[in-house]
Design a protein around this motif. Structure first.
Motif, PDB file in Angstrom:
ATOM      1  N   PRO A 162     -15.260   9.341  -6.015  1.00 44.33           N
ATOM      2  CA  PRO A 162     -14.891   7.917  -6.017  1.00 44.33           C
ATOM      3  C   PRO A 162     -16.101   6.992  -6.112  1.00 44.33           C
ATOM      4  O   PRO A 162     -16.018   5.901  -6.687  1.00 44.33           O
ATOM      5  N   ASP A 163     -17.237   7.439  -5.519  1.00 41.26           N
ATOM      6  CA  ASP A 163     -18.459   6.634  -5.581  1.00 41.26           C
ATOM      7  C   ASP A 163     -19.345   7.007  -6.768  1.00 41.26           C
ATOM      8  O   ASP A 163     -20.008   6.142  -7.345  1.00 41.26           O
ATOM      9  N   TYR A 164     -19.359   8.311  -7.107  1.00 45.52           N
ATOM     10  CA  TYR A 164     -20.231   8.811  -8.177  1.00 45.52           C
ATOM     11  C   TYR A 164     -19.359   9.629  -9.129  1.00 45.52           C
ATOM     12  O   TYR A 164     -19.240  10.855  -8.993  1.00 45.52           O
ATOM     13  N   PRO A 165     -18.730   8.964 -10.101  1.00 49.67           N
ATOM     14  CA  PRO A 165     -17.687   9.616 -10.918  1.00 49.67           C
ATOM     15  C   PRO A 165     -18.157  10.850 -11.677  1.00 49.67           C
ATOM     16  O   PRO A 165     -17.336  11.720 -11.980  1.00 49.67           O
ATOM     17  N   SER A 166     -19.440  10.956 -12.006  1.00 44.72           N
ATOM     18  CA  SER A 166     -19.895  12.104 -12.792  1.00 44.72           C
ATOM     19  C   SER A 166     -20.418  13.242 -11.920  1.00 44.72           C
ATOM     20  O   SER A 166     -20.902  14.252 -12.446  1.00 44.72           O
ATOM     21  N   ALA A 167     -20.327  13.101 -10.592  1.00 44.23           N
ATOM     22  CA  ALA A 167     -20.777  14.179  -9.709  1.00 44.23           C
ATOM     23  C   ALA A 167     -19.992  15.457 -10.004  1.00 44.23           C
ATOM     24  O   ALA A 167     -18.789  15.422 -10.285  1.00 44.23           O
ATOM     25  N   ILE A 168     -20.673  16.586  -9.922  1.00 43.86           N
ATOM     26  CA  ILE A 168     -20.056  17.897 -10.161  1.00 43.86           C
ATOM     27  C   ILE A 168     -19.510  18.400  -8.829  1.00 43.86           C
ATOM     28  O   ILE A 168     -20.256  18.544  -7.862  1.00 43.86           O
ATOM     29  N   VAL A 169     -18.201  18.682  -8.795  1.00 45.38           N
ATOM     30  CA  VAL A 169     -17.553  19.152  -7.577  1.00 45.38           C
ATOM     31  C   VAL A 169     -16.995  20.550  -7.826  1.00 45.38           C
ATOM     32  O   VAL A 169     -16.124  20.735  -8.674  1.00 45.38           O
ATOM     33  N   VAL A 170     -17.545  21.530  -7.104  1.00 42.82           N
ATOM     34  CA  VAL A 170     -17.081  22.915  -7.215  1.00 42.82           C
ATOM     35  C   VAL A 170     -16.296  23.226  -5.944  1.00 42.82           C
ATOM     36  O   VAL A 170     -16.868  23.344  -4.861  1.00 42.82           O
ATOM     37  N   ASP A 171     -14.974  23.348  -6.049  1.00 42.62           N
ATOM     38  CA  ASP A 171     -14.128  23.628  -4.897  1.00 42.62           C
ATOM     39  C   ASP A 171     -12.916  24.427  -5.367  1.00 42.62           C
ATOM     40  O   ASP A 171     -12.867  24.888  -6.513  1.00 42.62           O
ATOM     41  N   GLY A 172     -11.922  24.597  -4.451  1.00 37.95           N
ATOM     42  CA  GLY A 172     -10.704  25.295  -4.823  1.00 37.95           C
ATOM     43  C   GLY A 172     -10.745  26.793  -4.611  1.00 37.95           C
ATOM     44  O   GLY A 172      -9.928  27.519  -5.194  1.00 37.95           O
ATOM     45  N   PHE A 173     -11.654  27.276  -3.774  1.00 42.64           N
ATOM     46  CA  PHE A 173     -11.736  28.712  -3.506  1.00 42.64           C
ATOM     47  C   PHE A 173     -10.646  29.128  -2.528  1.00 42.64           C
ATOM     48  O   PHE A 173     -10.103  28.313  -1.765  1.00 42.64           O
ATOM     49  N   GLY A 174     -10.335  30.431  -2.512  1.00 41.26           N
ATOM     50  CA  GLY A 174      -9.314  30.961  -1.624  1.00 41.26           C
ATOM     51  C   GLY A 174      -9.827  31.147  -0.214  1.00 41.26           C
ATOM     52  O   GLY A 174     -10.991  30.880   0.104  1.00 41.26           O
ATOM     53  N   SER A 175      -8.932  31.634   0.665  1.00 42.91           N
ATOM     54  CA  SER A 175      -9.277  31.816   2.070  1.00 42.91           C
ATOM     55  C   SER A 175     -10.114  33.073   2.252  1.00 42.91           C
ATOM     56  O   SER A 175     -10.260  33.895   1.351  1.00 42.91           O
TER      57      SER A 175
END
Length: 520
Positions: free
Chosen positions: A163-176
């Protein structure tokens, strides 16, 4: 006043939200069990001295600050890092880190937080890469480049930097489950932001291991243009050999219209003097352009060395992609080829080195091979010669001898012994009598290695042999190694007539021409 300040903070936050920053790095790996560590890839070139921060603390996209209590690491580049190069940081002891890079050693890490060492949670953690104007992220930051979030599921909305830095790379969504080691594990060629952000492209839950330093090629996260790379072949050619270099500009996709590529021109070689070119739309000593035609994906420039008979150093030609329309520079974005010298020069040596004494009092001797005119200067050095650059390296002694105000006859031997640091006593066995000349240490400290080294005599127009010399007279090489002077230091193939004495073995102590052999 407090109300006004709070309003200004809110306005600043709103302004931040409207700015699209370009990513500098992306976190691509984390080790969650001892030894903890992480890796990142340079998505833009990183300059020598540039600082990038990493933290396990959570970001708050309402206040634009990080929390405190976990590690806050400051990485400082010690050399330029190219787009696509990877850096691996490992904690080998509490707050003690090693830094390894695709290119070797490229930086250092310090913990500038509240004292907590790197401790990536065994159940997953967040690791942010960001920039700041100081070491305190609780008073605001400049931008967030990327975050890897290895706790199961999506990053919490409040901790998401986009929301603050639109081009930031976000790596998430891993399993438990325990992530243990999380690392990017698919092809590193032609990677986009979508590929970096897809958790399916990562190993998760594998055993801890040193993270890969394999570089990314054709990495392009900044725009939607095809990626442009540059290579050259062959790596080197003899100046008078009649060949040419080919510099190839290669797009990652066919051009949909004519693309004018801009590039800079550099290197030691001089355009129009040392080489000519063909294939470019424009070309001068500093810049050039070339067109990749619609429907094609490459263009080539030919660089042809200009032959001559002058002895000169090996010279490079470097082309580097610069900004333009319709392409984004990838890696490699620069290419260098070398024009190697194949000329020689004839030398009438003025002196030859006839002896070196490697133990205190250290000294050397030389013989006049011709009648030396009055007030002539001859230089001597312990520094090694480089027959590619035609220069000596630096760090050891450079000594000048200026002959007396009378001619020193051919055959006279001058002996110089150090009497105190960088101070010499002189003696001469010949007709010049008490007029020995003067000896001056121009740089460094005279200190002949006990294991042997090279000691050379030459002429020069100044006291600095690192910028070139005039003539090379002689070298006495007393080791170390196998007794023969290394090929890269041998002057005799270039300075025809210069005197080289080598082939000794063992520690030299004193090496001296046998005085009983006079008919030389």
């Amino acid at each position: 006043m407090k109300t006004i300040n709070h309003f200004l903070v809110l306005i600043s936050a709103l302004l931040i939200c409207t700015v699209g920053f370009a990513q500098k790095v992306s976190v691509i790996g984390m080790n969650h069990l001892s030894p903890d560590g992480f890796s990142f890839v340079a998505t833009q070139a990183i300059a020598n001295g540039e600082v990038i921060y990493f933290t396990e603390d959570e970001y708050n996209n309402v206040t634009n600050v990080f929390s405190t209590g976990e590690s806050l690491l400051k990485f400082t580049a010690s050399s330029a890092i190219a787009i696509g190069d990877v850096v691996f940081i490992k904690e080998v002891a509490s707050n003690t880190y090693t830094v390894t890079c695709t290119s070797g050693s490229c930086g250092s890490v310090t913990n500038v937080g509240v004292g907590a060492s790197l401790a990536l949670g065994s159940g997953g953690d967040s690791l942010y890469a960001y920039s700041d104007t100081d070491d305190d992220p609780t008073n605001g930051i400049t931008e967030i480049y990327s975050v890897m979030y290895t706790i199961a599921g999506a990053i919490p909305a409040l901790e998401d930097p986009t929301p603050d830095y639109p081009s930031a790379i976000v790596v998430d969504g891993f399993g438990s489950g325990s992530p243990s080691r999380t690392e990017f594990n698919v092809s590193r060629d032609g990677v986009s932001q979508a590929i970096l952000e897809n958790p399916a492209n990562y190993t998760n839950g594998a055993a801890n291991a040193d993270l890969s330093l394999t570089a990314f090629t054709n990495l392009n996260l900044v725009g939607t243009n095809p990626v442009l790379t540059l290579t050259s072949s062959p790596a080197s050619l003899a100046e008078n050999g009649g060949g040419s270099f080919t510099y190839t500009f290669q797009l990652s996709a066919n051009a949909t219209s004519n693309i004018l590529v801009n590039f800079s021109v550099g290197g030691d070689a001089t355009f129009s003097t040392d080489y000519s070119q063909s294939g470019a739309d424009s070309f001068n000593a500093s810049t050039g352009t070339v067109t990749i035609s619609n429907g094609t994906n490459s263009a080539a420039i030919t660089i042809t060395p200009s032959g001559d008979t002058d002895l000169e150093p090996d010279e490079d030609v470097t082309l580097t992609i610069t900004a333009g329309t319709g392409y984004d520079a990838g890696s490699p974005s620069a290419a260098t080829s070398t024009i190697t010298n194949d000329d020689t020069t004839s030398v009438t040596p003025m002196v030859a080195v006839t002896g070196t004494d490697h133990t205190f009092p250290e000294g050397f001797s030389f013989v006049a091979l011709v009648d030396i005119p009055a007030s002539t200067t001859v230089y001597f050095t312990e520094n090694e010669f480089n027959n590619s650059s035609l220069t000596f390296n630096s760090g050891e002694a450079v000594v000048s001898w200026t002959s007396p105000g009378v001619i020193v006859p051919r055959g006279d031997v001058i002996v110089a012994y150090e009497n105190g640091v960088n101070f010499f006593d002189l003696d001469c066995n010949g007709a010049s009598g008490a007029a020995f000349g003067t000896m001056t240490v121009e740089s460094g400290n005279f200190d002949l290695a006990s294991t042997g080294e090279s000691f050379s005599a030459y002429s020069d127009s100044d006291i600095d042999p690192t910028n070139g010399i005039d003539d090379f007279y002689a070298t006495l090489y007393t080791g170390p190694a196998d007794g023969n002077i290394p090929a890269a230091e041998d002057p005799t193939a270039l300075y025809l007539g210069s005197v080289l004495v080598d082939g000794f073995t063992g520690d030299p102590d004193r090496t001296e021409y046998d005085a009983t052999l006079r008919n030389v």
